[in-house]
Write an enzyme that holds these catalytic residues in place. Structure first.
Site, mmCIF file in Angstrom:
data_model
loop_
_atom_site.group_PDB
_atom_site.id
_atom_site.type_symbol
_atom_site.label_atom_id
_atom_site.label_comp_id
_atom_site.label_asym_id
_atom_site.label_seq_id
_atom_site.Cartn_x
_atom_site.Cartn_y
_atom_site.Cartn_z
ATOM 1 N N CYS A 7 -0.028 3.731 2.734
ATOM 2 C CA CYS A 7 0.469 3.267 4.044
ATOM 3 C C CYS A 7 1.956 3.581 4.181
ATOM 4 C CB CYS A 7 0.248 1.763 4.196
ATOM 5 S SG CYS A 7 -1.477 1.225 4.047
ATOM 6 N N CYS A 49 0.833 -1.204 0.000
ATOM 7 C CA CYS A 49 0.000 0.000 0.000
ATOM 8 C C CYS A 49 0.871 1.259 0.000
ATOM 9 C CB CYS A 49 -0.917 -0.028 1.227
ATOM 10 S SG CYS A 49 -1.823 1.507 1.528
#
Length: 179
Positions: free
Chosen positions: A72, A69
Site C-alpha cells: 500500500c 502494508c
C-alpha cells in the site's frame, strides 16, 4: 557557595539547554521536519466519505489499505499522481482496514487482501476490483477507463464484477489474519 561555583552551574545549565535544543532539532529534521505527509496519509486525509463519492456523479476508486502494508505504501505515490491528474473527474477514497469505522465496507466488499481497489462508475455502480499493488501505468489505464466510461482493461488481478446476485457468504480469513 561562592560566585565561581554559581557561575559554573549556570554555564553548565546553558550548555545542557543548548545541547538539548540541538538534539531536538536533529530529531525533528530526521523525522521529516515540516515536509508534507506521506502520500498514503495525505490521500487518506483528503479522501471523501464513500457515500459522498459514490453519489456525486463521478467515477470512484476505493482503496482498502493499512498503514503497515508495504505494498500500500509503495503504491501510494502512484495513487497520489492519479488523484492529482484526475482530481476534477474522479474520486479516490482510502479506507483503512484497521479502523473499525470501515468494518461494514470491509465486509460488504469482501476485503480479503490489501491493497484492494474497488472501481465504481459515475452512477456509483461497482464495475470492477483489483487485489494487490498496481503500477503507475496500470492505475492510469484503469482510471482512464473509469473516466471514459469504458470497460476496465484486461490485466492480471483485475476482475469485473458480476451482475448476478452474490451467493451466500462463506467464512474467510480477514485482511489482518495473516502473520
Amino acid at each position: 557557595m561562592d560566585s565561581n561555583t554559581a557561575a559554573l552551574g549556570r554555564r553548565e545549565r546553558m550548555l545542557l539547554a543548548a545541547v538539548a535544543a540541538l538534539l531536538a532539532l536533529g530529531l525533528f529534521l530526521l523525522r521529516g521536519g515540516l515536509s508534507p505527509a506521506a502520500p498514503l496519509e495525505k490521500l487518506a486525509r483528503q479522501s471523501l466519505e464513500p457515500a459522498v463519492a459514490l453519489s456525486n456523479g463521478r467515477p470512484s476508486v476505493v482503496e482498502f489499505y493499512a498503514d503497515w502494508c508495504e505494498a500500500c505504501q509503495a503504491m501510494a505515490p502512484a495513487m497520489e499522481k492519479v488523484e492529482s491528474q484526475h482530481h476534477d473527474q474522479l474520486d479516490v477514497v482510502l479506507l483503512n482496514v484497521d479502523n473499525p469505522r470501515w468494518q461494514p465496507e470491509v465486509d460488504r466488499y469482501d476485503v480479503n487482501g490489501i491493497p484492494q481497489l474497488e472501481f465504481f462508475d459515475a452512477s456509483g455502480t461497482r464495475v470492477g476490483r483489483a487485489v494487490g499493488a498496481r503500477s503507475q501505468s496500470e492505475l492510469e489505464a484503469l482510471t482512464e477507463a473509469l473516466v471514459a466510461g469504458t470497460p476496465l482493461p484486461a490485466m492480471a488481478g483485475v476482475a469485473e464484477t458480476s451482475l448476478l446476485p452474490q451467493a451466500e457468504a462463506t467464512t474467510m480469513a480477514g485482511p489482518r489474519s495473516h502473520s
